[in-house]
Every structure is written in structure tokens, then in C-alpha cells.
Design a protein around this motif. Structure first.
Motif, PDB file in Angstrom:
ATOM      1  N   TYR A 284       0.809  -1.224   0.000  1.00 54.96           N
ATOM      2  CA  TYR A 284       0.000   0.000   0.000  1.00 54.96           C
ATOM      3  C   TYR A 284       0.840   1.272   0.000  1.00 54.96           C
ATOM      4  CZ  TYR A 284      -3.386  -3.533   1.265  1.00 54.96           C
ATOM      5  OH  TYR A 284      -4.163  -4.664   1.269  1.00 54.96           O
ATOM      6  N   THR A 285       2.136   1.153   0.287  1.00 53.06           N
ATOM      7  CA  THR A 285       2.986   2.350   0.315  1.00 53.06           C
ATOM      8  C   THR A 285       3.075   3.017  -1.052  1.00 53.06           C
ATOM      9  OG1 THR A 285       4.918   0.929  -0.038  1.00 53.06           O
ATOM     10  CG2 THR A 285       4.398   1.551   2.247  1.00 53.06           C
ATOM     11  N   ALA A 286       2.784   2.271  -2.114  1.00 53.42           N
ATOM     12  CA  ALA A 286       2.854   2.847  -3.460  1.00 53.42           C
ATOM     13  C   ALA A 286       1.649   3.724  -3.772  1.00 53.42           C
ATOM     14  CB  ALA A 286       2.956   1.731  -4.500  1.00 53.42           C
ATOM     15  N   LEU A 287       0.615   3.698  -2.917  1.00 53.58           N
ATOM     16  CA  LEU A 287      -0.622   4.411  -3.194  1.00 53.58           C
ATOM     17  C   LEU A 287      -0.598   5.806  -2.580  1.00 53.58           C
ATOM     18  CD1 LEU A 287      -3.217   1.594  -2.373  1.00 53.58           C
ATOM     19  CD2 LEU A 287      -2.339   2.234  -4.636  1.00 53.58           C
ATOM     20  N   ASP A 288      -1.131   6.750  -3.295  1.00 53.27           N
ATOM     21  CA  ASP A 288      -1.466   8.045  -2.712  1.00 53.27           C
ATOM     22  C   ASP A 288      -2.839   7.865  -2.084  1.00 53.27           C
ATOM     23  OD1 ASP A 288      -2.557  10.644  -2.287  1.00 53.27           O
ATOM     24  OD2 ASP A 288      -1.207  11.496  -3.782  1.00 53.27           O
ATOM     25  N   ALA A 289      -2.896   7.891  -0.758  1.00 52.24           N
ATOM     26  CA  ALA A 289      -4.133   7.548  -0.056  1.00 52.24           C
ATOM     27  C   ALA A 289      -5.295   8.445  -0.458  1.00 52.24           C
ATOM     28  CB  ALA A 289      -3.914   7.632   1.456  1.00 52.24           C
ATOM     29  N   LEU A 290      -5.015   9.709  -0.768  1.00 54.51           N
ATOM     30  CA  LEU A 290      -6.095  10.631  -1.109  1.00 54.51           C
ATOM     31  C   LEU A 290      -6.835  10.182  -2.363  1.00 54.51           C
ATOM     32  CD1 LEU A 290      -7.550  13.256  -0.411  1.00 54.51           C
ATOM     33  CD2 LEU A 290      -5.840  14.490  -1.757  1.00 54.51           C
ATOM     34  N   TYR A 291      -6.092   9.723  -3.365  1.00 57.59           N
ATOM     35  CA  TYR A 291      -6.727   9.253  -4.594  1.00 57.59           C
ATOM     36  C   TYR A 291      -7.269   7.840  -4.423  1.00 57.59           C
ATOM     37  CZ  TYR A 291      -4.803  13.327  -6.917  1.00 57.59           C
ATOM     38  OH  TYR A 291      -4.518  14.621  -7.281  1.00 57.59           O
ATOM     39  N   ALA A 292      -6.606   7.034  -3.623  1.00 57.64           N
ATOM     40  CA  ALA A 292      -7.014   5.643  -3.453  1.00 57.64           C
ATOM     41  C   ALA A 292      -8.404   5.529  -2.848  1.00 57.64           C
ATOM     42  CB  ALA A 292      -5.997   4.898  -2.584  1.00 57.64           C
ATOM     43  N   VAL A 293      -8.707   6.352  -1.826  1.00 62.86           N
ATOM     44  CA  VAL A 293      -9.995   6.213  -1.141  1.00 62.86           C
ATOM     45  C   VAL A 293     -11.101   7.005  -1.801  1.00 62.86           C
ATOM     46  CG1 VAL A 293      -8.833   5.794   1.061  1.00 62.86           C
ATOM     47  CG2 VAL A 293      -9.585   8.128   0.487  1.00 62.86           C
ATOM     48  N   THR A 294     -10.762   7.868  -2.757  1.00 60.77           N
ATOM     49  CA  THR A 294     -11.787   8.665  -3.416  1.00 60.77           C
ATOM     50  C   THR A 294     -12.142   8.128  -4.793  1.00 60.77           C
ATOM     51  OG1 THR A 294     -10.053  10.172  -4.197  1.00 60.77           O
ATOM     52  CG2 THR A 294     -11.256  10.810  -2.193  1.00 60.77           C
TER      53      THR A 294
END
Length: 508
Positions: free
Chosen positions: A172-182
Motif C-alpha cells: 500500500y505504500t505505493a498508493l497516494d491515499a487521497l486518490y485511493a480512497v476517493t
């Protein structure tokens, strides 16, 4: 008195034979209910006043599904020092996807008996579990917003403001959390499913039963995992999450400013009517493609997307990410939003409309002259649309409003006869081109720069890409085709500088 308003133009595709998609990230996945007509009775504020003195359950049942209904709920939670409202929204039925759970952690437990603000919030999140179009609210600008991706993005922003650096576990470190959850989980999954079943991966839009007291929302076609409301909620989640990470503030104030509740657009602040431009300025297509690609790699290890990706190689996976990012940005950033007829309260078409045969070769620019002032809000533009339709039908004796599309100064286009049906805008040329009318009198002054760009840089190039207009289209002012001063001297001089403008006239 409440009077029903029939709102549908005949559809170019009146039947949809589809298999329902599986359970989706935001709860969209069944066939849409047919629109039943619209009741226009009272303003949302009046409805809220009527709720005083009723039981909590009764108030919830009557609560308008409008952004303005959220403000007092958020204020009440803030007054009670309720911690972490966005994560509480998840606990009440907001974002419940694997990404939200993994990246944001477990939401707090909810009380056995919900206090009134939480009960009302729960109703807005899922008023009817049998309805696929749940968890959406109407914004003052006329757009519909899904609450789950909106609050998920806000939660990420507040976590970042508190020092959260993002996920620390692989992969999951490769993900930008802001875009991932939206957006990227829903977007990547939607394009994967489209590859399997051939269904649309984006859209559709929808309509409310009553824009003054919105209660029921109906999709205008077969659902995808990313209907317009989810796209709006996701873009708002990214924009507001980014804002909160830099400048945290009470959510009630944030919503009032961003959605223009009470006072319209706040100077120096982003506004929901500009979400497409602002999201595009923040998010390049390459950034979105990178985030969708990273999400697809993560989804390979999760069920049920693991099965969907088993036969997808790395090259095809990259193609899916590229296609998803490109088509999302084209649909929701490059192209302007068009308010459907049912949202501005259109009367039904009189008689039988004649179909066009796109791609057409021309586009004709008009001004309305009357109304003479630009409309700068959804309410004002919708009112002008109804007024023009009444004039065209009752005084002119036409079947419908004459224009194909109408341009407001509120950041939106409004559907008249649309892409499929012959209009009544340019005598002798109606079957050869689309008529686009700017609300206002532009004899001596120009529309706002944003309104000019909406057509010049948005509608026209998007119409070419979509196959509604020929690539070598010609653009004319109304005065070039018939004896009229339309579209006004100032606007006519402006469109002479646009691509495709042709001196002289064309033959029908």
C-alpha cells in the motif's frame, strides 16, 4: 400548490438490456429506477422548518437530501466536540471499501442508540437500502455529490494535517491515499469490469424528484461503478482533502464556503461549480494514470478483483490504467458538465421530435437577448430555462425550447434539445448544426471569460471527439444565417476569433 413537472426528452436509446454489475465500492450496482416526474413545492429551508417538533425518525424521513441539510448536522457534531467526524461517517455507512478499511483503519464504534445528529446523518448516507442510488446529496450549484468518497477524501486530509504520512505496509505504500480512497479503486475496478462485460465504465448522470426538496434520485441510464455523482464526490474529496491538509477547519465552515451555501461563491475560495477546472489543475492525467496503475497492482492481491486480473498481463494492465485516466479526465475535466432537462424542470416535448444525423457540420452561436442578464446560479439559470421554454412553446408555438444547449454564467451548460434532436434555433439550418445560446444580451458586453471558454474550449472540442460534430466543422453567428442582430455585436466580434469561424453563410 404542488404541480408535477414532466421532464424527459425522448431518449435516443429508450431501452437498456444489461446484466446488473456486482456490488460496487459506493453502493451503485442495480438497474436504475425510471423517473416518475418531479414535484416542485417549497424551498429546502422551509422544509427544514417543518421538521421542528417531529420525532427523529419523522425528521429523518423528511430531511431534504441537500448539502444544506448537512450544515446543521455538522455544526451540532462540532458543538458536541465529536472527534473525527469523517471516520464516524464511515462507521455509519460511508466508504466501506477494502481500500478505505485498509488505509484509514477501523472506524469508531457507533452507539447502540444514535443521537439525533447521527441518526439524520445516517439517513442521508443510506435512506433506503433497497435503492442503489444512495448516499448522494444535491449541491446548490445543481450537481449531485456522493458522500462516501467526499468524506473519505476529507478524512485523509485531516489525517495529513495531524502528521499522518500515509500507509506504511506493503504493497500500500505505493498508493497516494487521497486518490485511493476517493477515485482510483472505483475507477480501476470499473474499467476492469468494462473489459469483462462490455458495460460503460463511467456515468450516467441522474435527476432528483424535486430540486427544492430532494428526496429520491434516479439514474438516467444503466449504472457504472463511477456515475457522475461518484465522480463529483471523488473530485470534491480530493480538492477538499488537499485544502484541509494545509489549512484544517470545521467542516461546517468548509462546506458553506465550498458549496456556496447561503452566500454563493466566496471570494478567494474554490467552489463546487469549478471542481472540474480545479481538479484538472491539481491532477494531471499522468498522475491519475500512475495512481490507477498502482491501485491495479494492489487489487491483484484482493478478492474479488484478484479473479478479474488473473488473465490480465502487465502490458494490458498498463493499458487499462491509461484508458481509465484518459477517459475520466476527458469526461469530467476536459468536457463541461451539462445540466439535464429533468434538473431544470423542463416541460415535455410537444409532438414527435425529429432525429439529427451526427456528426453535424455546423454550430451556431446565439444570445438569448431576453433574459437580458446572465444567470449566475443554478436556481437563476433553471428559472431562465423554464421561462424560455414557456415562451418558445406558448408564444412561438414551437414544440420545445429552440436551442440545443444554453450557456449559463454559473459554470454550467444546460440541455435544450441536446445532441440527438433537431432544434428551432437557426431557420433553414436546424438540421445541419447545433444551436448554442448564451443567456443574456451581449450587444455591448461579453459573457464572462469562463462562460466563453465553456463553449470555445470545452463543448466544441468535446463534441468533435465524441462524434457529434465534424472535425472540419464551421462556426457561425446567428446573424450570418438569418436577418437578426443575434448574437449581439460584442459576442459576434468575439466568436470571429474562434476556431472554425467562417465568414459568410452556408446553405442548408
Amino acid at each position: 400548490m404542488c404541480t408535477p413537472i414532466a421532464h424527459a426528452m425522448p431518449s435516443a436509446h429508450v431501452t437498456h438490456t444489461v446484466s446488473p454489475p456486482p456490488v460496487t465500492p459506493w453502493g451503485w450496482g442495480q438497474s436504475p429506477r425510471r423517473a416518475q416526474g418531479t414535484m416542485r413545492c417549497s424551498a429546502a429551508a422551509a422544509v427544514l422548518l417543518l421538521l421542528v417538533g417531529l420525532s427523529t425518525r419523522s425528521r429523518a424521513a423528511l430531511l431534504p437530501h441537500h448539502i444544506s441539510s448537512l450544515i446543521p448536522i455538522l455544526q451540532s457534531l462540532e458543538a458536541d466536540d465529536t472527534p473525527d467526524t469523517p471516520s464516524l461517517v464511515r462507521a455509519l455507512g460511508g466508504c466501506g471499501t477494502p481500500m478505505c478499511h485498509t488505509l484509514l483503519g477501523d472506524p469508531p464504534p457507533t452507539p447502540t442508540t444514535l443521537p439525533e445528529p447521527l441518526s439524520l446523518l445516517t439517513h442521508l448516507l443510506h435512506p433506503n437500502t433497497e435503492t442503489p442510488e444512495r448516499g448522494v446529496v444535491l449541491a446548490p450549484d445543481g450537481s449531485t455529490v456522493a458522500l462516501a468518497p467526499l468524506f473519505a477524501g476529507i478524512e485523509v486530509g485531516l489525517k495529513r494535517a495531524a502528521g499522518w504520512a500515509g500507509p506504511i505496509d506493503q504493497p500500500y505504500t505505493a498508493l497516494d491515499a487521497l486518490y485511493a480512497v476517493t477515485i482510483t479503486e472505483a475507477l480501476g475496478t470499473s474499467f476492469l469490469l468494462a473489459r469483462v462485460n462490455g458495460m460503460a465504465a463511467l456515468g450516467p448522470d441522474g435527476c432528483w424528484d424535486d430540486v427544492d426538496n430532494p428526496q429520491n434520485f434516479t439514474l438516467l441510464g444503466p449504472p457504472s461503478l463511477v456515475p457522475n455523482a461518484v465522480a463529483n464526490g471523488a473530485m470534491d474529496g480530493v480538492l477538499l482533502g488537499t485544502r484541509l491538509a494545509e489549512d484544517p477547519m470545521p467542516l461546517s465552515i468548509l462546506f458553506r464556503r465550498y458549496y456556496g451555501v447561503d452566500n454563493g461563491i466566496t471570494s478567494g475560495w474554490p467552489h463546487s461549480s469549478r471542481r472540474r477546472q480545479d481538479f484538472g489543475a491539481l491532477t494531471a492525467v499522468g498522475k491519475l494514470e500512475e495512481e490507477v496503475a498502482a491501485m491495479l497492482r494492489v487489487l491483484r492481491g484482493l478478492s474479488p478483483t484478484r479473479e478479474l486480473l488473473e488473465e490480465v498481463g502487465e502490458e494490458e494492465e498498463a493499458d487499462i490504467a491509461r484508458q481509465a485516466a484518459r477517459e475520466f479526465m476527458e469526461a469530467y475535466v476536459d468536457c463541461p458538465a451539462i445540466v439535464p432537462r429533468c434538473m431544470w424542470g423542463a416541460r415535455p416535448y410537444r409532438g414527435t421530435p425529429r432525429p439529427l444525423s451526427p456528426p453535424l457540420g455546423s454550430i451556431y452561436i446565439h444570445h438569448t437577448f431576453v433574459p437580458s442578464s446572465p444567470c449566475r446560479s443554478f436556481a437563476a439559470c433553471a428559472r431562465d430555462m423554464r421561462s424560455m421554454q414557456r415562451f418558445h412553446q406558448d408564444t412561438r408555438g414551437w414544440d420545445d425550447i429552440g436551442y440545443s444547449f444554453v450557456v449559463g454564467s454559473d459554470g454550467y451548460l444546460y440541455q435544450g434539445r441536446g445532441w440527438h434532436w433537431v432544434g428551432a434555433h437557426t431557420r433553414g439550418h436546424n438540421s445541419k448544426g447545433y444551436g448554442v445560446g448564451y443567456v443574456g444580451n451581449f450587444s455591448a458586453s461579453l459573457p464572462d471569460p469562463e462562460a466563453i471558454a465553456l463553449v470555445r474550449d470545452g463543448l466544441i472540442p468535446c463534441a468533435v471527439r465524441a462524434g457529434w460534430l465534424h472535425q472540419n466543422y464551421t462556426l457561425h453567428g446567428h446573424r450570418q444565417m438569418v436577418n437578426t442582430s443575434c448574437p449581439g455585436d460584442a459576442l459576434f466580434q468575439e466568436i470571429r476569433t474562434w476556431h472554425g469561424f467562417k465568414v459568410g453563410t452556408s446553405e442548408d
